[in-house]
Design an enzyme around this catalytic site. Structure first.
Site, short mmCIF file in Angstrom:
data_model
loop_
_atom_site.label_atom_id
_atom_site.label_comp_id
_atom_site.label_asym_id
_atom_site.label_seq_id
_atom_site.Cartn_x
_atom_site.Cartn_y
_atom_site.Cartn_z
N SER A 216 13.68 41.22 -12.34
CA SER A 216 15.17 40.94 -13.19
C SER A 216 16.36 40.82 -12.21
O SER A 216 17.19 41.30 -12.32
CB SER A 216 15.51 40.73 -14.45
OG SER A 216 15.86 41.95 -14.70
N CYS B 293 21.86 36.65 -12.39
CA CYS B 293 20.75 34.58 -12.61
C CYS B 293 21.78 34.75 -12.11
O CYS B 293 22.35 33.36 -12.98
CB CYS B 293 20.40 35.49 -13.98
SG CYS B 293 21.80 36.16 -15.10
N GLN B 294 23.11 35.12 -11.52
CA GLN B 294 24.64 33.78 -11.66
C GLN B 294 24.72 33.17 -10.80
O GLN B 294 25.00 32.02 -11.07
CB GLN B 294 25.63 35.32 -11.67
CG GLN B 294 26.05 35.98 -11.90
CD GLN B 294 25.22 37.49 -11.90
OE1 GLN B 294 24.24 37.39 -11.49
NE2 GLN B 294 26.02 38.61 -12.45
N ASN C 250 23.07 41.75 -20.31
CA ASN C 250 22.20 41.67 -18.39
C ASN C 250 20.85 42.14 -18.46
O ASN C 250 19.84 42.01 -17.45
CB ASN C 250 22.88 42.56 -17.40
CG ASN C 250 24.00 41.58 -16.38
OD1 ASN C 250 23.68 40.30 -16.34
ND2 ASN C 250 24.35 42.38 -15.62
N SER C 251 20.46 42.82 -19.58
CA SER C 251 19.20 43.28 -19.46
C SER C 251 18.36 41.93 -20.31
O SER C 251 18.59 40.55 -19.91
CB SER C 251 19.43 44.57 -20.76
OG SER C 251 17.80 45.24 -20.35
N GLY D 135 15.15 47.93 -18.76
CA GLY D 135 14.28 47.11 -19.21
C GLY D 135 12.66 46.72 -19.32
O GLY D 135 11.98 47.80 -19.87
N ILE E 140 19.98 48.44 -16.92
CA ILE E 140 19.79 49.99 -17.79
C ILE E 140 17.69 50.28 -17.19
O ILE E 140 17.78 50.75 -19.30
CB ILE E 140 20.47 49.77 -19.02
CG1 ILE E 140 20.02 48.53 -19.47
CG2 ILE E 140 21.39 49.97 -18.81
CD1 ILE E 140 20.65 48.07 -21.13
#
Ligand SMILES: C[S@@+](CC[C@H](N)C(=O)[O-])C[C@H]1O[C@@H](n2cnc3c(N)ncnc32)[C@H](O)[C@@H]1O
Length: 347
Positions: A74, A77-78, A328-329, A14, A12
């Site tokens: 970014s 991260c999973q 998630n951001s 960030g 979104i």
């Protein structure tokens, strides 16, 4: 000439807001993400076009053609989260970062890189692969684990960051993971109170539902207006109760404590009866409702993640989608401060 920023895994936006926060000369020359819902938010909020694109297909030619001098990203991260399987580079979701590790040494225009990931990434194979790529490309680099509370934001979100630049080495030491900003002036400025980020007249749709109040209230992290903390909001906020983010009560700590004592009294008096009577259950629920416990609204979560007020979701975005995307951001202020550090010539 200003910075020409390539924003990958843009979600979104960030990183875009963090670049704006840093008030540097330059602009985002391209943003890319595979998530069409996130991209719709990005386009709406920032009024620019994100490419719906798998980053695994990005080429050195394209990066050069864009003349990108700064890369902000970014990656997923999973593969590294504590709750996941931690399959690291074996996880398909790591493939795009692996691809970028081969691309970075080939992209001569790139001078600055900032990467964010979850805490735990610092111990991964993916991290080793990433710093090897930085070394190969001739970058100086530094690593951090930071949380917004260190920047006076009342939200905990420990994240891994790596900043890298080709121009000049940093004036602060490498070879360690910084757990605070280097040479940060020892400001006595205190972390803001939660009351500072609250919306007025919050709709009752945000009240914690009765079934959650009845069964799960004791595992919830409850924040009062004068407190200056909240826990990390994840993409499961409001959907799962435990460990996904704090809930809010307008009551003082003392007032809610008094109510919880009365609830405890009911629980203690009815311990032996496996199915307590409807009357007891109702009395307990009536007490819990007095706490007026509610979820933080998406706007409040965005404020805790330091998004500016101009940030907005398109009208069709559901609350579930908003919480997922925010979860998630990134924290805009933390990344914005790191971008300043990345380009600082004094440092
Ligand atoms: C941690 S989130 C990034 C959040 C973003 N910085 C923000 O502010 O919202 C990771 C993003 O990477 C995207 N993504 C994952 N794999 C991708 C790939 N192979 N190509 C493009 N985007 C990808 C996901 O859709 C997700 O939006």
């Amino acid at each position: 000439m200003g910075f020409r920023v390539l924003e990958l895994f843009s979600g979104i936006g960030g990183m875009h807001y963090a670049f704006k926060y840093a008030q540097l000369d330059g602009n985002i020359v391209a943003a890319m993400d595979v998530n069409t819902v996130a991209n719709a938010v990005y386009n709406f909020a920032l009024n620019c076009h994100v490419k719906t694109r798998n980053i695994q297909s990005l080429s050195e030619k394209e990066v050069s053609k864009l003349g990108a001098t700064m890369l902000l990203m970014s990656p997923p991260c999973q593969p590294h989260t504590r709750q996941g399987l931690q399959r690291d580079t074996e996880d398909k979701r790591s493939d795009a970062l692996t691809h970028l590790c081969t691309l970075i040494p080939q992209c001569e225009t790139l001078q600055y890189i900032l990467m964010e990931n979850v805490k735990g990434f610092e111990c991964s194979q993916a991290r080793n692969q990433f710093v090897e790529a930085l070394e190969k490309a001739g970058f100086y680099w530094r690593e951090f684990i930071l949380t917004p509370t260190q920047f006076n934001v009342p939200n905990t979100r420990y994240r891994y960051y790596c900043i890298a630049r080709k121009t000049k080495d940093f004036a602060f030491a490498g070879g360690k993971i910084w757990e605070e900003m280097p040479e940060s002036p020892s400001t006595e400025q205190s972390v803001s109170q939660i009351s500072a980020i609250l919306e007025d007249n919050v709709s009752c749709e945000y009240l914690v539902p009765d079934d959650v109040l009845t069964k799960r209230v004791l595992v919830m992290d409850i924040i009062h207006p004068t407190q200056n903390r909240s826990m990390c909001f994840t993409k499961g906020y409001t959907h799962y109760t435990e460990g996904t983010g704090s809930a809010f009560t307008p009551l003082s700590k003392e007032e809610s404590h008094r109510i919880f004592e009365l609830v405890k009294e009911i629980d203690n008096n009815n311990q032996d009866t496996s199915s307590s009577s409807e009357d007891v259950r109702q009395r307990r629920l009536d007490l819990l409702r007095q706490i007026k416990l509610r979820y933080f609204t998406p706007r409040e979560v965005a404020r805790l993640m330091s998004f500016p007020e101009e940030f907005a979701f398109p009208p069709e975005t559901t609350n579930r989608q908003k919480y997922r995307l925010l979860g998630n951001s990134i924290n805009v202020k933390v990344v914005g401060e790191l971008i300043k550090l990345l380009i600082a010539t004094k440092q």
